[in-house]
Design a protein around this motif. Structure first.
Motif, PDB file in Angstrom:
ATOM      1  N   ALA A 126       0.843  -1.202   0.000  1.00 14.10           N
ATOM      2  CA  ALA A 126       0.000   0.000   0.000  1.00 14.10           C
ATOM      3  C   ALA A 126       0.881   1.256   0.000  1.00 14.10           C
ATOM      4  O   ALA A 126       0.626   2.205  -0.743  1.00 14.10           O
ATOM      5  N   GLU A 127       1.962   1.234   0.813  1.00 13.55           N
ATOM      6  CA  GLU A 127       2.889   2.377   0.823  1.00 13.55           C
ATOM      7  C   GLU A 127       3.510   2.605  -0.545  1.00 13.55           C
ATOM      8  O   GLU A 127       3.847   3.723  -0.912  1.00 13.55           O
ATOM      9  N   MET A 128       3.691   1.526  -1.287  1.00 14.31           N
ATOM     10  CA  MET A 128       4.302   1.624  -2.625  1.00 14.31           C
ATOM     11  C   MET A 128       3.258   1.990  -3.688  1.00 14.31           C
ATOM     12  O   MET A 128       3.547   1.953  -4.883  1.00 14.31           O
ATOM     13  N   GLY A 129       2.029   2.252  -3.257  1.00 13.36           N
ATOM     14  CA  GLY A 129       0.972   2.603  -4.198  1.00 13.36           C
ATOM     15  C   GLY A 129       0.443   1.394  -4.942  1.00 13.36           C
ATOM     16  O   GLY A 129      -0.050   1.507  -6.063  1.00 13.36           O
ATOM     17  N   LYS A 147       9.264  -2.741 -10.069  1.00 13.95           N
ATOM     18  CA  LYS A 147      10.349  -2.150  -9.276  1.00 13.95           C
ATOM     19  C   LYS A 147       9.832  -1.795  -7.877  1.00 13.95           C
ATOM     20  O   LYS A 147      10.505  -2.009  -6.871  1.00 13.95           O
ATOM     21  N   ARG A 148       8.601  -1.296  -7.808  1.00 17.58           N
ATOM     22  CA  ARG A 148       8.052  -0.936  -6.489  1.00 17.58           C
ATOM     23  C   ARG A 148       7.763  -2.188  -5.656  1.00 17.58           C
ATOM     24  O   ARG A 148       7.911  -2.175  -4.442  1.00 17.58           O
ATOM     25  N   LEU A 163      20.017  -1.298  -0.189  1.00 22.90           N
ATOM     26  CA  LEU A 163      20.847  -1.068  -1.369  1.00 22.90           C
ATOM     27  C   LEU A 163      19.940  -1.124  -2.603  1.00 22.90           C
ATOM     28  O   LEU A 163      19.151  -2.064  -2.734  1.00 22.90           O
ATOM     29  N   ALA A 164      20.064  -0.141  -3.473  1.00 24.13           N
ATOM     30  CA  ALA A 164      19.246  -0.152  -4.698  1.00 24.13           C
ATOM     31  C   ALA A 164      20.175   0.077  -5.885  1.00 24.13           C
ATOM     32  O   ALA A 164      20.724   1.170  -6.055  1.00 24.13           O
ATOM     33  N   ASP A 165      20.371  -0.990  -6.672  1.00 23.69           N
ATOM     34  CA  ASP A 165      21.308  -0.921  -7.799  1.00 23.69           C
ATOM     35  C   ASP A 165      20.549  -0.501  -9.060  1.00 23.69           C
ATOM     36  O   ASP A 165      19.788  -1.286  -9.629  1.00 23.69           O
ATOM     37  N   GLU A 166      20.756   0.720  -9.456  1.00 26.02           N
ATOM     38  CA  GLU A 166      20.096   1.313 -10.626  1.00 26.02           C
ATOM     39  C   GLU A 166      18.589   1.043 -10.654  1.00 26.02           C
ATOM     40  O   GLU A 166      18.070   0.465 -11.622  1.00 26.02           O
ATOM     41  N   PRO A 167      17.882   1.465  -9.611  1.00 27.94           N
ATOM     42  CA  PRO A 167      16.456   1.138  -9.527  1.00 27.94           C
ATOM     43  C   PRO A 167      15.590   1.867 -10.544  1.00 27.94           C
ATOM     44  O   PRO A 167      14.443   1.487 -10.746  1.00 27.94           O
ATOM     45  N   THR A 168      16.140   2.906 -11.208  1.00 27.04           N
ATOM     46  CA  THR A 168      15.306   3.641 -12.163  1.00 27.04           C
ATOM     47  C   THR A 168      15.687   3.367 -13.615  1.00 27.04           C
ATOM     48  O   THR A 168      15.132   3.987 -14.507  1.00 27.04           O
ATOM     49  N   PRO A 173      10.354   8.942 -16.864  1.00 28.17           N
ATOM     50  CA  PRO A 173      10.567   9.971 -15.838  1.00 28.17           C
ATOM     51  C   PRO A 173       9.562   9.900 -14.682  1.00 28.17           C
ATOM     52  O   PRO A 173       9.935  10.064 -13.517  1.00 28.17           O
ATOM     53  N   GLU A 174       8.296   9.607 -15.002  1.00 29.10           N
ATOM     54  CA  GLU A 174       7.252   9.582 -13.970  1.00 29.10           C
ATOM     55  C   GLU A 174       7.497   8.433 -12.979  1.00 29.10           C
ATOM     56  O   GLU A 174       7.448   8.613 -11.760  1.00 29.10           O
ATOM     57  N   ASN A 175       7.816   7.240 -13.509  1.00 29.00           N
ATOM     58  CA  ASN A 175       8.095   6.084 -12.641  1.00 29.00           C
ATOM     59  C   ASN A 175       9.402   6.263 -11.868  1.00 29.00           C
ATOM     60  O   ASN A 175       9.506   5.857 -10.719  1.00 29.00           O
ATOM     61  N   SER A 176      10.385   6.879 -12.500  1.00 26.58           N
ATOM     62  CA  SER A 176      11.663   7.136 -11.825  1.00 26.58           C
ATOM     63  C   SER A 176      11.424   8.065 -10.632  1.00 26.58           C
ATOM     64  O   SER A 176      11.974   7.855  -9.546  1.00 26.58           O
ATOM     65  N   ARG A 177      10.605   9.076 -10.866  1.00 24.83           N
ATOM     66  CA  ARG A 177      10.295  10.035  -9.788  1.00 24.83           C
ATOM     67  C   ARG A 177       9.631   9.307  -8.618  1.00 24.83           C
ATOM     68  O   ARG A 177      10.021   9.479  -7.464  1.00 24.83           O
ATOM     69  N   LYS A 178       8.672   8.426  -8.942  1.00 22.99           N
ATOM     70  CA  LYS A 178       7.965   7.675  -7.884  1.00 22.99           C
ATOM     71  C   LYS A 178       8.943   6.835  -7.078  1.00 22.99           C
ATOM     72  O   LYS A 178       8.909   6.800  -5.852  1.00 22.99           O
TER      73      LYS A 178
END
Ligand SMILES: Nc1ncnc2c1ncn2[C@@H]1O[C@H](COP(=O)(O)OP(=O)(O)OP(=O)(O)O)[C@@H](O)[C@H]1O
Length: 222
Positions: A126-129, A147-148, A163-168, A173-178
């Motif tokens: 839920a926190e991750m939408g 990814k979420r 640790l997040a290895d290149e998560p975006t 752009p919209e998903n990267s921002r989230k």
């Protein structure tokens, strides 16, 4: 608090030894979001894999809450990987035959009460939408949604370090921002977060930027 001292990992290529990570010194406080940037092949994933306890350093020390993880036995290391550190791997690491909820629960099923785990996993989703996605299978999700889910899974055991290895990478752009907003929120809630990225837009969310250059770490922006 994570402290790394003169961390080195050497590999052998064409019969010659070369350091993929060389004498890295760094520290991350609880609640900080730190980015590691650097060209492809500069050693970011190798650094992350050592901190995650997946590969042994050639030399150096990694201390997490006063525990040097480089001296742990295999059994202690397995516990560390499962409970103290969350790792969002590069690419898609979902188990495709399991639902989203089971994927998130998986790292905690062995050590905790199943009902409590499922409750926490639902809260994290839920926190991750992603409320309402619990019974969905990963193949039916978009790249950003997957990814979420992997962020929720990495947080299931409430790690001290994420640790997040290149998560975006490969997200728009919209998903990267989230994703970056979620990592920022996680750090503000007290987890130390280390993220590697190639994308300059992601850097506006972080407290500190470090740069890997041919295995050496330099401070880019304090
Ligand atoms: N198991 C291995 N054996 C030999 N060489 C390796 C091994 N793993 C990584 N390397 C080499 O070490 C160097 C650093 O690789 P690493 O994957 O850490 O880079 P990176 O900065 O994460 O790159 P990218 O941004 O493309 O993911 C590269 O030259 C790579 O080819």
């Amino acid at each position: 608090m994570i402290k790394i001292d003169r961390l080195t990992k050497s590999f052998i290529r064409n019969g010659a030894e070369f350091p993929a990570v060389k004498e890295v010194v760094m520290s991350i406080e609880k609640g900080r979001l730190v980015a590691v940037i650097g060209q492809s092949g500069s050693g970011k994933t190798t650094l992350f894999n050592m901190i995650a306890g997946l590969i042994k350093p050639t030399s150096g020390i990694i201390t997490i809450n006063d525990k040097d993880i480089t001296t742990l036995s295999e059994k202690e290391l397995a516990k560390y990987r499962n409970q103290d550190v969350g790792y969002i791997l590069q690419g898609n690491s979902m188990l495709n035959n399991f639902t989203v909820l089971d994927n998130v629960c998986m790292p905690a099923y062995l050590s905790a009460c199943k009902e409590e785990v499922r409750l926490r996993a639902k809260e994290l989703l839920a926190e991750m939408g992603l409320k309402g996605y619990e019974n969905e299978y990963p193949k039916n999700l978009s790249g950003g949604e997957v990814k979420r889910v992997s962020i929720a899974r990495a947080m299931i055991n409430n790690p001290v370090l994420l640790l997040a290895d290149e998560p975006t990478s490969n997200l728009g752009p919209e998903n990267s921002r989230k994703v970056m907003e979620l990592l920022q929120k996680i750090s503000e809630n007290g987890t130390a977060v280390l993220v590697s990225t190639h994308e300059m837009e992601c850097l506006e969310y972080v407290d500190e930027i470090l740069k890997m250059q041919k295995g050496t770490l330099i401070k880019y922006r304090p």
